[in-house]
Design a protein around this motif. Structure first.
Motif, PDB file in Angstrom:
ATOM      1  N   CYS A   1      52.162  40.070  26.455  1.00 64.84           N
ATOM      2  CA  CYS A   1      52.503  41.344  26.949  1.00 64.84           C
ATOM      3  C   CYS A   1      53.405  42.027  25.649  1.00 64.84           C
ATOM      4  N   PRO A   2      53.087  43.057  25.278  1.00 62.94           N
ATOM      5  CA  PRO A   2      53.651  43.840  24.124  1.00 62.94           C
ATOM      6  C   PRO A   2      54.921  44.309  24.404  1.00 62.94           C
ATOM      7  N   LEU A   3      55.211  44.498  25.882  1.00 62.79           N
ATOM      8  CA  LEU A   3      56.596  44.979  26.231  1.00 62.79           C
ATOM      9  C   LEU A   3      57.734  43.908  26.329  1.00 62.79           C
ATOM     10  N   CYS A   4      57.433  42.556  26.982  1.00 61.78           N
ATOM     11  CA  CYS A   4      58.424  41.871  27.198  1.00 61.78           C
ATOM     12  C   CYS A   4      58.160  40.340  26.221  1.00 61.78           C
ATOM     13  N   GLU A   5      57.056  40.651  25.600  1.00 64.05           N
ATOM     14  CA  GLU A   5      56.692  39.374  24.719  1.00 64.05           C
ATOM     15  C   GLU A   5      56.289  38.142  25.436  1.00 64.05           C
ATOM     16  N   ARG A   6      55.951  38.050  26.574  1.00 66.10           N
ATOM     17  CA  ARG A   6      55.808  36.713  27.202  1.00 66.10           C
ATOM     18  C   ARG A   6      54.305  36.813  27.266  1.00 66.10           C
ATOM     19  N   GLN A   7      53.787  35.447  27.414  1.00 65.38           N
ATOM     20  CA  GLN A   7      52.234  35.220  27.528  1.00 65.38           C
ATOM     21  C   GLN A   7      52.205  35.497  28.981  1.00 65.38           C
ATOM     22  N   ILE A   8      50.941  36.101  29.357  1.00 69.19           N
ATOM     23  CA  ILE A   8      50.309  36.490  30.796  1.00 69.19           C
ATOM     24  C   ILE A   8      49.343  35.437  30.944  1.00 69.19           C
ATOM     25  N   PRO A   9      49.737  34.564  32.022  1.00 69.71           N
ATOM     26  CA  PRO A   9      49.015  33.466  32.428  1.00 69.71           C
ATOM     27  C   PRO A   9      47.719  34.133  33.303  1.00 69.71           C
ATOM     28  N   GLU A  10      46.664  33.703  33.007  1.00 66.82           N
ATOM     29  CA  GLU A  10      45.273  34.228  33.546  1.00 66.82           C
ATOM     30  C   GLU A  10      45.388  35.870  33.903  1.00 66.82           C
ATOM     31  N   PRO A  11      45.201  36.408  32.710  1.00 71.84           N
ATOM     32  CA  PRO A  11      45.165  37.899  32.348  1.00 71.84           C
ATOM     33  C   PRO A  11      44.173  38.690  33.070  1.00 71.84           C
ATOM     34  N   MET A  12      43.020  37.973  33.399  1.00 71.40           N
ATOM     35  CA  MET A  12      42.188  38.901  34.473  1.00 71.40           C
ATOM     36  C   MET A  12      42.478  38.761  35.810  1.00 71.40           C
ATOM     37  N   ARG A  13      43.516  38.182  36.337  1.00 69.32           N
ATOM     38  CA  ARG A  13      44.008  38.434  37.493  1.00 69.32           C
ATOM     39  C   ARG A  13      44.859  39.515  37.669  1.00 69.32           C
ATOM     40  N   HIS A  14      45.278  39.886  36.480  1.00 74.81           N
ATOM     41  CA  HIS A  14      46.087  40.951  36.337  1.00 74.81           C
ATOM     42  C   HIS A  14      45.697  42.346  35.798  1.00 74.81           C
ATOM     43  N   ALA A  15      44.082  42.324  35.686  1.00 73.36           N
ATOM     44  CA  ALA A  15      43.508  43.423  35.015  1.00 73.36           C
ATOM     45  C   ALA A  15      43.514  44.665  35.939  1.00 73.36           C
ATOM     46  N   VAL A  16      43.330  45.842  35.601  1.00 75.80           N
ATOM     47  CA  VAL A  16      43.586  47.026  36.373  1.00 75.80           C
ATOM     48  C   VAL A  16      42.228  47.672  35.657  1.00 75.80           C
TER      49      VAL A  16
ATOM     50  N   GLY B   1      38.761  53.685  37.612  1.00 72.93           N
ATOM     51  CA  GLY B   1      37.844  54.232  38.403  1.00 72.93           C
ATOM     52  C   GLY B   1      37.278  52.988  39.516  1.00 72.93           C
ATOM     53  N   ALA B   2      36.216  53.596  39.971  1.00 67.41           N
ATOM     54  CA  ALA B   2      35.447  52.646  40.919  1.00 67.41           C
ATOM     55  C   ALA B   2      34.370  51.676  40.165  1.00 67.41           C
ATOM     56  N   VAL B   3      34.488  50.382  40.354  1.00 74.07           N
ATOM     57  CA  VAL B   3      33.636  49.452  39.693  1.00 74.07           C
ATOM     58  C   VAL B   3      33.083  48.549  40.861  1.00 74.07           C
ATOM     59  N   ASP B   4      32.114  47.782  40.557  1.00 77.73           N
ATOM     60  CA  ASP B   4      31.824  46.709  41.698  1.00 77.73           C
ATOM     61  C   ASP B   4      32.584  45.609  41.304  1.00 77.73           C
ATOM     62  N   GLU B   5      32.893  45.151  40.080  1.00 81.39           N
ATOM     63  CA  GLU B   5      33.775  43.999  39.727  1.00 81.39           C
ATOM     64  C   GLU B   5      34.346  44.232  38.478  1.00 81.39           C
ATOM     65  N   ILE B   6      35.742  43.966  38.464  1.00 84.30           N
ATOM     66  CA  ILE B   6      36.723  43.778  37.263  1.00 84.30           C
ATOM     67  C   ILE B   6      36.320  42.748  36.298  1.00 84.30           C
ATOM     68  N   THR B   7      35.846  43.324  35.199  1.00 81.18           N
ATOM     69  CA  THR B   7      35.412  42.336  34.108  1.00 81.18           C
ATOM     70  C   THR B   7      36.214  42.660  32.872  1.00 81.18           C
ATOM     71  N   VAL B   8      35.958  41.875  31.961  1.00 87.36           N
ATOM     72  CA  VAL B   8      36.560  42.228  30.562  1.00 87.36           C
ATOM     73  C   VAL B   8      36.353  43.728  30.062  1.00 87.36           C
TER      74      VAL B   8
END
Length: 62
Positions: A19-34, A37-44
Motif C-alpha cells: 500500500c503506497p499510503l500506509c506502506e504495508r504489504q497487502i496479503p492476497e491483493p485480489m481479494r481486495h480488488a475493486v 463498472g459491471a464485470v462478470d469477474e474481477i480479474t487482474v
C-alpha cells in the motif's frame, strides 16, 4: 511500491502489493480488488483499484 499513489498491474498479477499510503504489504491483493463498472469477474485485467485492509485507503491500478 510504485511512484505516486498507484499500483503496477504487474505487481498485482504477481500478488506482491504494498500500500503506497500506509506502506504495508497487502496479503492476497485480489481479494481486495475493486472495479467501478459491471464485470462478470474481477480479474487482474479488470481491477481498477485495490483497497488496503489495514488503513482502508484505495489505490488505483495502473
Amino acid at each position: 511500491m510504485t511512484g505516486g499513489h498507484s499500483i503496477d498491474r504487474d505487481r498485482l498479477q504477481a500478488g506482491v502489493v504494498e500500500c503506497p499510503l500506509c506502506e504495508r504489504q497487502i496479503p492476497e491483493p485480489m481479494r481486495h480488488a475493486v472495479v467501478c463498472g459491471a464485470v462478470d469477474e474481477i480479474t487482474v485485467e479488470t481491477a481498477e483499484a485495490v483497497e488496503c485492509p489495514v488503513c482502508g485507503g484505495v489505490t488505483f491500478v495502473s
